[in-house]
Design a protein around this motif. Structure first.
Motif, PDB file in Angstrom:
ATOM      1  N   GLY A 166      -0.092   1.148   0.037  1.00 20.01           N
ATOM      2  CA  GLY A 166       0.281   0.383   1.219  1.00 20.01           C
ATOM      3  C   GLY A 166       0.249  -1.117   0.975  1.00 20.01           C
ATOM      4  O   GLY A 166       0.225  -1.911   1.917  1.00 20.01           O
ATOM      5  N   SER A 169      -2.104   3.585   4.432  1.00 18.47           N
ATOM      6  CA  SER A 169      -1.218   3.438   5.592  1.00 18.47           C
ATOM      7  C   SER A 169      -1.714   2.385   6.584  1.00 18.47           C
ATOM      8  O   SER A 169      -0.977   2.016   7.506  1.00 18.47           O
ATOM      9  CB  SER A 169      -1.094   4.786   6.312  1.00 18.47           C
ATOM     10  N   GLN A 220       0.291  -0.816   6.522  1.00 15.48           N
ATOM     11  CA  GLN A 220       1.706  -0.584   6.753  1.00 15.48           C
ATOM     12  C   GLN A 220       2.012  -0.719   8.246  1.00 15.48           C
ATOM     13  O   GLN A 220       1.153  -0.539   9.102  1.00 15.48           O
ATOM     14  CB  GLN A 220       2.099   0.819   6.275  1.00 15.48           C
ATOM     15  N   LYS A 226       4.040   2.026  14.583  1.00 14.19           N
ATOM     16  CA  LYS A 226       2.785   1.835  13.830  1.00 14.19           C
ATOM     17  C   LYS A 226       2.488   0.349  13.742  1.00 14.19           C
ATOM     18  O   LYS A 226       3.271  -0.428  13.196  1.00 14.19           O
ATOM     19  CB  LYS A 226       2.923   2.431  12.419  1.00 14.19           C
ATOM     20  N   ILE A 276      -0.685  11.468  10.164  1.00 14.34           N
ATOM     21  CA  ILE A 276       0.220  11.083   9.074  1.00 14.34           C
ATOM     22  C   ILE A 276       1.563  11.798   9.161  1.00 14.34           C
ATOM     23  O   ILE A 276       2.329  11.806   8.199  1.00 14.34           O
ATOM     24  CB  ILE A 276      -0.431  11.266   7.685  1.00 14.34           C
ATOM     25  N   TRP A 302       3.502  11.684   5.716  1.00 14.19           N
ATOM     26  CA  TRP A 302       3.121  10.648   4.770  1.00 14.19           C
ATOM     27  C   TRP A 302       4.117   9.484   4.792  1.00 14.19           C
ATOM     28  O   TRP A 302       3.725   8.343   4.731  1.00 14.19           O
ATOM     29  CB  TRP A 302       2.966  11.179   3.337  1.00 14.19           C
TER      30      TRP A 302
END
Length: 563
Positions: A408, A472, A475, A493, A502, A510
């Motif tokens: 990430g 993540s 991100q 997000k 996820i 993912w």
């Protein structure tokens, strides 16, 4: 499965019919139920009539927004909603211990013996009892058949030539996951059959625990003063009862595999779909005093003695795509058995020649708990039986793609996440659903509690999940979407917060996180703190300093005031 089966009607049946014959090797602890049991409490899904008027008025906006979203999802996009309020599965009290290892898909047998739930495509469930999937027993004396019976209490309208309707009062089911036992007394025959179901779910084993296999060992006790020839037939349909069973192109073939002095024979059932094709395999082990032809195995049992027959069920779907069909993923077990789709015979041979070692490991793991007299029986049963969800939670375990970068961007000279952390590269990606009808992978607020099973039994998988979550965090996905509860739009997000999940297996997990869209979880107070607490706990239990070093920059991000 429930932790306790102790309803009086079932208990009466047990004591009346099967107390004298407990079967071969059935443990004292576990969940036990008579096959003739009928649940008095008929459970139903939550329904609209159960909602109060004030609750309805309070959630009118949510209902309207959900209906619009549901229509677009099902009718326009032709996708399955991650929560389907209009097509809830009926609550059927039929399920038993699932078959298979971790992350390779599952097939569930009911406690009456049905093959009744299928999760071969990752995270996507199909609920269908396939009538022809059965075990049938035949007893012969002096060359004459004296008893033949499908070992099912059902009386289906199909396959009328089969002898259905075994009396369930003479049998019971016993589960102590990852094993289960079904004990049948054959009425009037003075013979007891014990079917032992074994799946390779073994703590700290990252190879065999990934295998999509299950073994059925049938112990035959002949309590007569004369010998019997006993055969058991295992039948299996090519498919799962889904509509694609009739799509054509599927085919079967027999096989025989002999290596290292051990021979296995059986049938391969090739299910040739355009997406995620697979091969089912049913096999029997050949031994000196036994025969195996396709799916019938037999043995001669002298008077007053016992013999056994060994069967195996495997399913080989080594490469998968999720619902988006964007990229191909390789399942963990393919590392050991190949990804060409031809591994079913080898998987069957391996299972039939290694299951004793699996059982030894399982017994060693469970023994300290089972022998602890300070623990109540219901707790021992629940402690192991509720682990079924590690396998049957829509679980997927895949290899990390060579081009994947899970960091990430949290990297730098002062430490941070590597692009491909060693633990993820070596032990793969792991994901499981919040619930079979609440279809989101690694939902973090509930994973916080469930992860204790992983960190204690498969710690490398727990760390792998943490690395994926950590990557993540920084991100972001600025795409605006409507959240159904508030009616407001916000990014999918936000940066520097732990994702709720996820992703959805019907999309591309993912890669696209936060399938959940009822609430905007960016301002939830618990997710970031739960991540930090898990880092501390994981390090305390594993003493993995590299893990702690990699996670520290992410923890600093989490602990930075966001408001």
């Amino acid at each position: 499965m429930n932790s306790e089966w102790g309803e009086k009607s079932s208990a009466d049946l047990m004591s009346r019919y099967v107390s004298k014959e407990t079967g071969y090797g059935v443990p004292e602890e576990g969940w036990r139920i008579c096959l003739a049991h009928e649940f008095k409490e008929k459970r139903k899904p939550f329904q609209a009539k159960d909602v109060s008027l004030s609750n309805v008025l309070e959630h009118v906006g949510l209902g309207v927004r959900y209906l619009k979203w549901w229509y677009k999802k099902t009718q326009v996009e032709k996708k399955a909603p991650f929560i389907d309020m209009f097509r809830a599965q009926p609550l059927r009290q039929i399920y038993g211990a699932p078959l298979g290892g971790i992350g390779g898909g599952t097939i569930t047998r009911g406690w009456r013996g049905e093959f009744c739930r299928w999760q071969l495509n990752p995270g996507m469930y199909h609920y269908k009892t396939v009538t022809a999937n059965q075990f049938t027993v035949c007893l012969r004396r002096g060359g004459q058949t004296v008893y033949q019976q499908v070992l099912s209490v059902e009386r289906p309208p199909t396959l009328q030539g089969w002898n259905w309707g075994y009396c369930g009062e003479y049998a019971f089911y016993h589960a102590l996951y990852p094993r289960a036992w079904t004990v049948y007394q054959l009425p009037g025959q003075n013979v007891t059959l014990t079917c032992r179901q074994i799946s390779p779910v073994i703590p700290h084993d990252y190879q065999d625990s990934s295998l999509p296999v299950a073994v059925f060992v049938w112990d035959v006790e002949n309590n007569n003063d004369y010998a019997l020839d006993v055969s058991i037939m295992f039948t299996m349909v090519n498919g799962s009862g889904h509509k694609d069973d009739k799509s054509g192109g599927h085919w079967n073939e027999p096989f025989h595999l002999e290596k290292e002095g051990e021979a296995v024979s059986g049938v391969l059932l090739h299910h040739c779909l355009a997406v995620n094709p697979y091969t089912l395999c049913i096999a029997a082990r050949e031994q000196a005093d036994k025969v195996a032809a396709a799916l019938a195995a037999g043995c001669s049992v002298p008077p007053g003695s016992r013999s056994s027959l060994e069967f195996c069920l495997t399913w080989d779907m080594p490469t998968i795509t999720f619902g988006s069909r964007e990229r191909e993923h390789t399942r963990r077990y393919a590392r050991f058995f190949g990804s060409k789709g031809d591994a079913a015979p080898s998987l069957a041979h391996y299972a039939l020649t290694h299951y004793r070692r699996w059982e030894s490991s399982i017994e060693e793991w469970q023994r300290p708990v089972l022998q602890d007299s300070s623990l109540p029986s219901w707790y021992k049963s629940a402690l192991f039986n509720e682990l079924y969800f590690v396998v049957d939670g829509g679980t997927v375990w895949t290899e990390l793609p060579e081009d994947a970068d899970v960091s990430g961007g949290v990297r730098g000279e002062d430490g941070g996440l590597p692009a491909q952390p060693a633990v993820v590269k070596e032990f793969g990606r792991f994901a499981y659903l919040e619930g079979q009808e609440y279809r989101m992978y690694n939902t973090y607020d509930v994973h916080f509690y469930a992860s204790f099973a992983l960190i204690m039994l498969w710690p490398k998988l727990a760390l792998s999940v943490q690395y994926e979550i950590a990557g993540s965090v920084v991100q972001q996905d600025p795409t605006e979407r409507l959240h159904l509860m508030s009616g407001r739009c916000s990014p999918v997000k936000a940066q520097n917060v732990v994702p709720h999940d996820i992703g959805d297996p019907d999309d591309e997990p993912w890669q696209r996180v936060n399938a959940y869209l009822i609430h905007d979880t960016a301002d939830w107070k618990d997710l970031n703190l739960k991540f930090v607490l898990q880092v501390y706990r994981d390090f305390h239990l594993t003493q993995d300093r590299q893990y702690l070093q990699d996670m520290w920059p992410v923890c600093q991000v989490h602990l930075t005031p966001m408001y």
